[in-house]
Each structure stands twice: as C-alpha cells, then as structure tokens.
Write a protein that holds these residues in place. Structure first.
Motif, PDB file in Angstrom:
ATOM      1  N   UNK A 109     -19.665  45.431  16.277  1.00  0.00           N
ATOM      2  CA  UNK A 109     -20.499  45.183  16.732  1.00  0.00           C
ATOM      3  C   UNK A 109     -21.020  43.422  16.722  1.00  0.00           C
ATOM      4  N   UNK A 110     -22.269  42.991  18.528  1.00  0.00           N
ATOM      5  CA  UNK A 110     -22.367  41.985  17.537  1.00  0.00           C
ATOM      6  C   UNK A 110     -24.025  42.465  17.706  1.00  0.00           C
ATOM      7  N   UNK A 145     -26.549  34.954  26.706  1.00  0.00           N
ATOM      8  CA  UNK A 145     -24.735  36.232  26.593  1.00  0.00           C
ATOM      9  C   UNK A 145     -25.962  37.410  26.572  1.00  0.00           C
ATOM     10  N   UNK A 146     -26.496  38.017  25.855  1.00  0.00           N
ATOM     11  CA  UNK A 146     -27.569  39.146  25.906  1.00  0.00           C
ATOM     12  C   UNK A 146     -27.166  40.200  27.254  1.00  0.00           C
ATOM     13  N   UNK A 147     -26.206  41.045  27.271  1.00  0.00           N
ATOM     14  CA  UNK A 147     -25.871  41.465  28.304  1.00  0.00           C
ATOM     15  C   UNK A 147     -23.917  41.733  28.654  1.00  0.00           C
ATOM     16  N   UNK A 202     -19.022  45.665  22.291  1.00  0.00           N
ATOM     17  CA  UNK A 202     -20.852  46.603  22.085  1.00  0.00           C
ATOM     18  C   UNK A 202     -22.076  45.343  21.937  1.00  0.00           C
ATOM     19  N   UNK A 203     -23.164  45.613  21.830  1.00  0.00           N
ATOM     20  CA  UNK A 203     -23.915  45.475  21.455  1.00  0.00           C
ATOM     21  C   UNK A 203     -24.922  46.503  20.492  1.00  0.00           C
ATOM     22  N   UNK A 241     -27.858  48.957  19.601  1.00  0.00           N
ATOM     23  CA  UNK A 241     -28.870  49.526  20.316  1.00  0.00           C
ATOM     24  C   UNK A 241     -30.819  49.280  19.793  1.00  0.00           C
ATOM     25  N   UNK A 242     -30.692  49.374  18.593  1.00  0.00           N
ATOM     26  CA  UNK A 242     -31.584  49.314  18.135  1.00  0.00           C
ATOM     27  C   UNK A 242     -31.701  47.629  17.786  1.00  0.00           C
ATOM     28  N   UNK A 243     -31.013  46.250  17.972  1.00  0.00           N
ATOM     29  CA  UNK A 243     -31.475  44.598  18.295  1.00  0.00           C
ATOM     30  C   UNK A 243     -31.442  44.264  19.403  1.00  0.00           C
ATOM     31  N   UNK A 244     -30.968  45.265  20.762  1.00  0.00           N
ATOM     32  CA  UNK A 244     -31.507  44.991  22.162  1.00  0.00           C
ATOM     33  C   UNK A 244     -32.837  45.266  21.944  1.00  0.00           C
ATOM     34  N   UNK A 245     -32.560  46.615  21.555  1.00  0.00           N
ATOM     35  CA  UNK A 245     -34.566  47.296  22.092  1.00  0.00           C
ATOM     36  C   UNK A 245     -35.076  46.244  21.184  1.00  0.00           C
TER      37      UNK A 245
END
Length: 77
Positions: A29-30, A57-59, A63-64, A66-70
């Motif tokens: 995971x990223x 590079x986010x997006x 897989x990234x 979910x919590x970090x992305x939010x």
C-alpha cells in the motif's frame, strides 16, 4: 508543508526483518507522509528507508491508503 507517497511493504512468513525497498518485497500500500517523516497521515509507522514518490503521483499510483488520501485532500489547497 511537503507531502510524499511512501511505500508500505507486504510481509511474508519467514521474511521477518526483511529490509523492504528491495525488488523482492512487493509494495502492499502507498501512504502519504509529511516533511520526509516515517509516520503516515493515517498513523501507520513506515520503514525509514521505504521507497517514496512525489505527492503529484497521488491518484495515478495504486493502491493508496484510503485514510491517507482523505486526510491529504483536506490538508492541501
């Protein structure tokens, strides 16, 4: 504030203490980190020498976490 994506490596039975960051250890995971730290925005402690990539590079990288992305989306303009 400087953000980067940072890899969390998959763990294997029998590979305890594997260095991570080598080509034999796949990325699970990223996560997003701040200011070259080792703690992800979600709170997960990551390896100090894990692979990092630009937050631009986010997006595009998967897989990234979910919590970090939010949290990242709420912290960047």
């Amino acid at each position: 504030m400087v953000y980067e994506l940072c890899a969390e490596y998959a763990e294997y039975a029998g590979a305890a203490g594997a260095a991570g960051g080598d080509t034999a250890t796949p990325i699970k995971l990223w996560h997003m980190i701040r200011n070259a730290g080792t703690d992800a925005l979600c709170g997960r402690a990551l390896r100090p020498h894990a692979e990092t990539r630009s937050d631009l590079e986010w997006g595009t990288i998967h897989p990234v976490c979910h919590t970090c992305g939010a949290l990242y989306l709420r912290q960047v303009p």
